[in-house]
Design an enzyme around this catalytic site. Sequence first.
Site, PDB file in Angstrom:
ATOM      1  N   ASP A  13      12.381  39.668   6.923  1.00 28.38           N
ATOM      2  CA  ASP A  13      13.467  40.659   6.926  1.00 28.38           C
ATOM      3  C   ASP A  13      14.809  39.989   7.216  1.00 28.38           C
ATOM      4  OD1 ASP A  13      14.545  43.160   6.672  1.00 28.38           O
ATOM      5  OD2 ASP A  13      14.071  43.798   8.709  1.00 28.38           O
ATOM      6  N   HIS A  30      18.340  37.428  -1.056  1.00 25.56           N
ATOM      7  CA  HIS A  30      16.971  37.345  -1.587  1.00 25.56           C
ATOM      8  C   HIS A  30      16.750  35.989  -2.267  1.00 25.56           C
ATOM      9  CE1 HIS A  30      16.399  41.426  -0.474  1.00 25.56           C
ATOM     10  NE2 HIS A  30      17.098  41.965  -1.439  1.00 25.56           N
ATOM     11  N   LEU A 125      -4.302  25.636   1.262  1.00 26.34           N
ATOM     12  CA  LEU A 125      -3.762  26.899   1.781  1.00 26.34           C
ATOM     13  C   LEU A 125      -3.908  28.030   0.752  1.00 26.34           C
ATOM     14  CD1 LEU A 125      -1.808  28.123   4.095  1.00 26.34           C
ATOM     15  CD2 LEU A 125       0.007  27.792   2.393  1.00 26.34           C
TER      16      LEU A 125
HETATM   17  C1  FPP Z   1      13.879  42.137   3.443  1.00 25.28           C
HETATM   18  O1  FPP Z   1      15.247  41.872   3.568  1.00 25.28           O
HETATM   19  C2  FPP Z   1      13.322  41.434   2.335  1.00 25.28           C
HETATM   20  C3  FPP Z   1      12.753  42.016   1.239  1.00 25.28           C
HETATM   21  C4  FPP Z   1      12.669  43.466   1.042  1.00 25.28           C
HETATM   22  C5  FPP Z   1      12.200  41.236   0.171  1.00 25.28           C
HETATM   23  C6  FPP Z   1      11.634  39.905   0.546  1.00 25.28           C
HETATM   24  C7  FPP Z   1      11.991  38.987  -0.535  1.00 25.28           C
HETATM   25  C8  FPP Z   1      12.253  37.681  -0.390  1.00 25.28           C
HETATM   26  C9  FPP Z   1      12.099  36.944   0.863  1.00 25.28           C
HETATM   27  C10 FPP Z   1      12.753  36.868  -1.516  1.00 25.28           C
HETATM   28  C11 FPP Z   1      11.918  36.884  -2.704  1.00 25.28           C
HETATM   29  C12 FPP Z   1      10.558  36.411  -2.463  1.00 25.28           C
HETATM   30  C13 FPP Z   1       9.836  35.758  -3.358  1.00 25.28           C
HETATM   31  C14 FPP Z   1       8.459  35.381  -3.028  1.00 25.28           C
HETATM   32  C15 FPP Z   1      10.371  35.384  -4.658  1.00 25.28           C
HETATM   33  P1  FPP Z   1      16.239  43.091   3.515  1.00 25.28           P
HETATM   34  O2  FPP Z   1      16.777  43.182   2.147  1.00 25.28           O
HETATM   35  O3  FPP Z   1      15.567  44.336   4.002  1.00 25.28           O
HETATM   36  O4  FPP Z   1      17.350  42.643   4.522  1.00 25.28           O
HETATM   37  P2  FPP Z   1      18.206  43.579   5.456  1.00 25.28           P
HETATM   38  O5  FPP Z   1      17.266  44.170   6.473  1.00 25.28           O
HETATM   39  O6  FPP Z   1      19.177  42.634   6.063  1.00 25.28           O
HETATM   40  O7  FPP Z   1      18.843  44.605   4.588  1.00 25.28           O
END
Ligand code: FPP
Length: 226
Positions: A13, A30, A125
């Site tokens: 997150d 992201h 893994l």
């Molecule tokens: C949360 O951050 C993250 C997500 C909803 C998506 C997770 C995706 C990634 C780590 C990148 C892509 C992954 C791969 C495997 C290609 P948020 O957007 O909720 O952040 P915030 O809480 O600051 O709004």
Amino acid sequence: MSNQAKHIAIIMDGNGRWAELQGKKRVKGHEVGAKVVKEITTYCSNTKDIERLTLYAFSTENWKRPRLEVEFLMKLLDTYLKNELSVYLENNVRFEPIGDIRAFSKSLQKTIKMVEEKTSHCDGLIQSLALNYGSQDEIIRAINTLKDTKDDITAEMISNQLDCKCDVDILIRTGGDNRLSNFLLWQAAYAELFFTDTLWPDFTTKELEKIIKKFTKVERRFGGLK
Ligand code: FPP
């Protein structure tokens, strides 16, 4: 004997906030987050004891985000998987998605299955990306497969029908919130929970190492006595 961190699960997150703090668009977070996925996966593949790394990449609730952000995440995932296939193979990492990917486009489903198949012989893994994953959805799907069973349903029977059949040892959430957000609720029944304020794009292998070190010293009783 100290605990072994065999299965690490992470709620990644803080991507959006990381980008906004730098005056960038949320999606940039992201993009950088995907690079951290690669670093952490490579680290885990080279670390003794770690057998499985499960990462929350897209939840059943993430569809509520703006259409453009969802589309960006889908594209990023597709590119990531295609680009990283060689890295999975080099590091002997098996890719095993969890979640209901039927909701994704046919072409993304094809990419997901392609990487799953091409890495199926890898025995290092196991990296699981949770894709259109929600723990409640996973449990409901599992129970539905058992609904015609005549015998009483046992925990083992449910567990065997889940997408992820392995208990979690360490569950980490980055980004400062202290909740599980529908991630691996069954499998994390006795997981050690670690919450960090670090935003996912800033998360490092060093911080992971520190968490693992702490975990090895925790006394795990699994409801019993010492
Ligand atoms: C949360 O951050 C993250 C997500 C909803 C998506 C997770 C995706 C990634 C780590 C990148 C892509 C992954 C791969 C495997 C290609 P948020 O957007 O909720 O952040 P915030 O809480 O600051 O709004």
